[in-house]
Design a protein around this motif. Structure first.
Motif, PDB file in Angstrom:
ATOM      1  N   GLN A 260       0.843  -0.945   0.123  1.00 54.79           N
ATOM      2  CA  GLN A 260       0.014  -0.441  -0.032  1.00 54.79           C
ATOM      3  C   GLN A 260       1.127   1.518  -0.314  1.00 54.79           C
ATOM      4  O   GLN A 260       0.112   2.274  -0.350  1.00 54.79           O
ATOM      5  CB  GLN A 260      -0.648   0.246   1.212  1.00 54.79           C
ATOM      6  CG  GLN A 260      -2.217  -1.395   1.010  1.00 54.79           C
ATOM      7  CD  GLN A 260      -2.503  -0.924   2.086  1.00 54.79           C
ATOM      8  OE1 GLN A 260      -3.274  -0.093   2.586  1.00 54.79           O
ATOM      9  NE2 GLN A 260      -3.904  -1.830   2.365  1.00 54.79           N
ATOM     10  N   SER A 261       2.006   1.042   0.527  1.00 58.09           N
ATOM     11  CA  SER A 261       3.222   2.664  -0.203  1.00 58.09           C
ATOM     12  C   SER A 261       3.371   2.728  -0.944  1.00 58.09           C
ATOM     13  O   SER A 261       3.734   3.823  -1.558  1.00 58.09           O
ATOM     14  CB  SER A 261       4.574   2.099   1.252  1.00 58.09           C
ATOM     15  OG  SER A 261       4.490   1.528   1.097  1.00 58.09           O
ATOM     16  N   ILE A 267      -1.793   3.173  -8.523  1.00 54.49           N
ATOM     17  CA  ILE A 267      -2.787   3.909  -8.864  1.00 54.49           C
ATOM     18  C   ILE A 267      -2.308   3.408 -10.517  1.00 54.49           C
ATOM     19  O   ILE A 267      -2.923   4.123 -11.450  1.00 54.49           O
ATOM     20  CB  ILE A 267      -2.345   5.345  -8.518  1.00 54.49           C
ATOM     21  CG1 ILE A 267      -2.670   5.488  -7.314  1.00 54.49           C
ATOM     22  CG2 ILE A 267      -2.687   6.410  -9.644  1.00 54.49           C
ATOM     23  CD1 ILE A 267      -4.499   5.890  -6.483  1.00 54.49           C
ATOM     24  N   CYS A 268      -0.855   3.848 -11.113  1.00 56.64           N
ATOM     25  CA  CYS A 268      -1.272   3.529 -12.673  1.00 56.64           C
ATOM     26  C   CYS A 268      -1.715   2.256 -12.909  1.00 56.64           C
ATOM     27  O   CYS A 268      -2.685   1.723 -13.753  1.00 56.64           O
ATOM     28  CB  CYS A 268       0.652   3.456 -12.532  1.00 56.64           C
ATOM     29  SG  CYS A 268       1.122   2.834 -14.601  1.00 56.64           S
ATOM     30  N   VAL A 318      -9.321   2.934  -0.954  1.00 54.92           N
ATOM     31  CA  VAL A 318     -10.343   3.253   0.770  1.00 54.92           C
ATOM     32  C   VAL A 318      -9.108   2.410   1.856  1.00 54.92           C
ATOM     33  O   VAL A 318      -9.460   3.453   2.637  1.00 54.92           O
ATOM     34  CB  VAL A 318     -11.531   1.460   0.530  1.00 54.92           C
ATOM     35  CG1 VAL A 318     -11.778   1.285   1.901  1.00 54.92           C
ATOM     36  CG2 VAL A 318     -12.699   3.072  -0.266  1.00 54.92           C
ATOM     37  N   ALA A 319      -7.980   0.991   1.215  1.00 57.00           N
ATOM     38  CA  ALA A 319      -7.313   1.059   2.031  1.00 57.00           C
ATOM     39  C   ALA A 319      -6.076   1.765   2.290  1.00 57.00           C
ATOM     40  O   ALA A 319      -6.058   2.087   3.578  1.00 57.00           O
ATOM     41  CB  ALA A 319      -6.883   0.314   0.699  1.00 57.00           C
ATOM     42  N   HIS A 320      -5.969   2.947   1.193  1.00 56.95           N
ATOM     43  CA  HIS A 320      -5.246   4.176   1.632  1.00 56.95           C
ATOM     44  C   HIS A 320      -5.438   5.322   2.798  1.00 56.95           C
ATOM     45  O   HIS A 320      -4.879   5.641   3.629  1.00 56.95           O
ATOM     46  CB  HIS A 320      -4.951   4.639  -0.201  1.00 56.95           C
ATOM     47  CG  HIS A 320      -3.464   5.622   0.860  1.00 56.95           C
ATOM     48  ND1 HIS A 320      -2.584   5.237   0.668  1.00 56.95           N
ATOM     49  CD2 HIS A 320      -3.607   7.222   0.470  1.00 56.95           C
ATOM     50  CE1 HIS A 320      -1.148   6.763   0.831  1.00 56.95           C
ATOM     51  NE2 HIS A 320      -2.483   7.595   0.346  1.00 56.95           N
ATOM     52  N   PRO A 419      -5.524  -1.760   8.134  1.00 56.48           N
ATOM     53  CA  PRO A 419      -5.761  -1.442   6.771  1.00 56.48           C
ATOM     54  C   PRO A 419      -5.457  -2.913   6.024  1.00 56.48           C
ATOM     55  O   PRO A 419      -5.822  -3.108   4.662  1.00 56.48           O
ATOM     56  CB  PRO A 419      -5.011  -0.293   6.300  1.00 56.48           C
ATOM     57  CG  PRO A 419      -5.091   0.958   7.159  1.00 56.48           C
ATOM     58  CD  PRO A 419      -4.435  -0.883   9.113  1.00 56.48           C
ATOM     59  N   HIS A 420      -4.570  -3.387   5.746  1.00 55.13           N
ATOM     60  CA  HIS A 420      -3.758  -4.317   5.063  1.00 55.13           C
ATOM     61  C   HIS A 420      -4.470  -5.401   4.974  1.00 55.13           C
ATOM     62  O   HIS A 420      -5.104  -6.068   4.192  1.00 55.13           O
ATOM     63  CB  HIS A 420      -2.677  -5.086   5.400  1.00 55.13           C
ATOM     64  CG  HIS A 420      -1.531  -4.419   5.571  1.00 55.13           C
ATOM     65  ND1 HIS A 420      -0.809  -3.942   4.944  1.00 55.13           N
ATOM     66  CD2 HIS A 420      -0.621  -3.174   6.576  1.00 55.13           C
ATOM     67  CE1 HIS A 420       0.006  -2.840   4.468  1.00 55.13           C
ATOM     68  NE2 HIS A 420       0.393  -2.161   5.951  1.00 55.13           N
TER      69      HIS A 420
END
Length: 448
Positions: A260-261, A267-268, A318-320, A419-420
């Motif tokens: 997630q980092s 996003i790409c 949502v996770a971010h 969140p993971h």
């Protein structure tokens, strides 16, 4: 003079050519043809005063060139053969006469036309593709080679798993059922050529013939209808649309295994798959009518795939978001644990004070036993009232702390502890949901 001027120059030319043509040795045409054409009036149908003339028809489908969903029509090349009996053309002999197709201008022929034709033409290379054959009993065979574009109303709800039933309708233009009767010469076998026909996207599943009457304001006219059912081959669309769209959905799931980092990477993948799916959806609609109100099967599937791809992008958002707010949740949780420790500490203090109070009470009881009965009523009462205040206060504080701790726990339940876990759940729920939706989709459109 009036009757002479009404005859067309082409008719006079053909008639003079037929009746006065000579061969090299000076002989004229056989007297049989001269006898047939003498006194023949092509403007009157056979059996003019003795009921309708029966015209038998047969078709040979040479090719079906194009089938257009945009224009909802098909283009076909056909051999149209018509047979009827003309009592004025009876002659003696046992052999038929094959005449030049250009002599058809001298004979009566049915005024047959194709009902739903948008554009038709008669082939004329090297000459007009027409055949005239006269039999001794007066039967006339008239054959034409025609290429026509015919309208076909299509139901594209199940496209590309659809079946279309198109028709070719033959009708008399000017003669009603009292003058001309149409029939198929050999029933369903009157149409041939479909068994060997090969189409790009379709296969001919079934065909049959029927006869009816067309009712207009001017009367009832004979009509023959040829029905044929076309089934679309779905293999092309599976390779061209279904497989690429499904692979794009699978590609969008790759982001669930990326940290997630790694914001740019996830996003790409999400944006690229969404844009690619949009391009694929636009390309799938290029071969379909733009103003068609049908919701087609391929549109439903592409919409499902787009929803899953867009859902994968929203999942990372949502996770971010939960990751950014996770420290606050931890602070609230730590504060809750701190309040719990404070409550335990205060409970210990209350317990200590209560034990001290009990020891002081026992000590006072022992002292009061030695001083006398008068002091027994006053001493213990005064000593009991002193320690009762602090324990009640601390117990109320403990209850309040317990309530605060429950409120903090309820607030903490509204947030994701880790969140993971969102990615872990998505790795399972997205594929299973996609497989389940595919089962419903293919079952409905293939069997219902």
């Amino acid at each position: 003079l009036h009757s002479y001027s009404s005859v067309s120059p082409t008719h006079r030319f053909l008639e003079n050519s037929l009746l006065s043509a000579e061969v090299k040795d000076g002989e004229i045409l056989p007297p049989t043809i001269q006898k047939l054409m003498k006194g023949y009036n092509k403007y009157l149908r056979p059996f003019f005063d003795n009921g309708p003339v029966t015209v038998g028809m047969s078709l040979d489908i040479a090719s079906i060139d194009t089938i257009s969903e945009i224009n909802m029509d098909y283009t076909a090349t056909i051999f149209l053969r018509q047979r009827w009996t003309d009592e004025r053309l009876v002659f003696e002999g046992n052999k038929s006469l094959s005449l030049d197709g250009r002599l058809v201008e001298l004979l009566w022929v049915p005024d047959t036309f194709i009902v739903d034709s948008k554009k038709s033409f008669l082939h004329d290379i090297t000459v007009e593709n027409r055949l005239i054959r006269i039999f001794p009993n007066g039967t006339v065979l008239y054959a034409l080679r025609i290429t026509t574009t015919v309208a076909c109303n299509m139901d594209l709800t199940k496209y590309p798993m659809d079946k279309q039933t198109c028709t070719l309708q033959l009708e008399s233009w000017g003669y009603n059922v009292n003058d001309v009767m149409f029939n198929w010469a050999r029933g369903n076998e009157s149409v041939s050529g479909l068994d060997t026909l090969r189409l790009a996207q379709y296969t001919v599943e079934d065909h049959y013939t029927s006869a009816s009457e067309a009712v207009y304001e001017t009367g009832n006219y004979p009509r023959l209808i040829f029905h044929f059912e076309l089934k679309r081959s779905i293999l092309y669309f599976i390779l061209e649309t279904y497989v690429p769209s499904s692979l794009l959905v699978v590609l969008s799931w790759v982001s669930f295994w990326i940290s997630q980092s790694s914001v740019p990477a996830r996003i790409c993948i999400g944006v690229t798959t969404v844009l690619t799916m949009t391009t694929l959806m636009m390309g799938a609609r290029t071969s379909l009518p733009n103003a068609n109100c049908f919701i087609k099967a391929i549109d439903v599937y592409l919409g499902i795939c787009f929803s899953f791809i867009f859902g994968a992008l929203i999942e990372y958002a949502v996770a971010h978001f939960c990751t950014l707010h996770h420290p606050d949740c931890n602070s609230a949780l730590m504060y809750g644990h701190h309040m719990h420790d404070c409550e335990d500490e205060m409970n210990g203090i209350v317990t200590t004070i209560a034990s001290n109070s009990s020891r002081v009470k026992r000590r006072k009881d022992s002292v009061s036993a030695s001083t006398g009965a008068g002091e027994q009523g006053i001493g213990p009462a005064s000593e009991d009232k002193a320690p009762e205040g602090p324990p009640e206060l601390f117990s109320r504080c403990a209850k309040n702390m317990s309530i605060v701790r429950k409120i903090l726990r309820s607030i903490n339940c509204c947030h994701v502890e880790n969140p993971h876990y969102i990615d872990n759940y998505s790795r399972l729920t997205f594929p299973l949901s996609f497989v389940f939706v595919n089962l419903l989709y293919w079952t409905y459109y293939l069997y219902f």
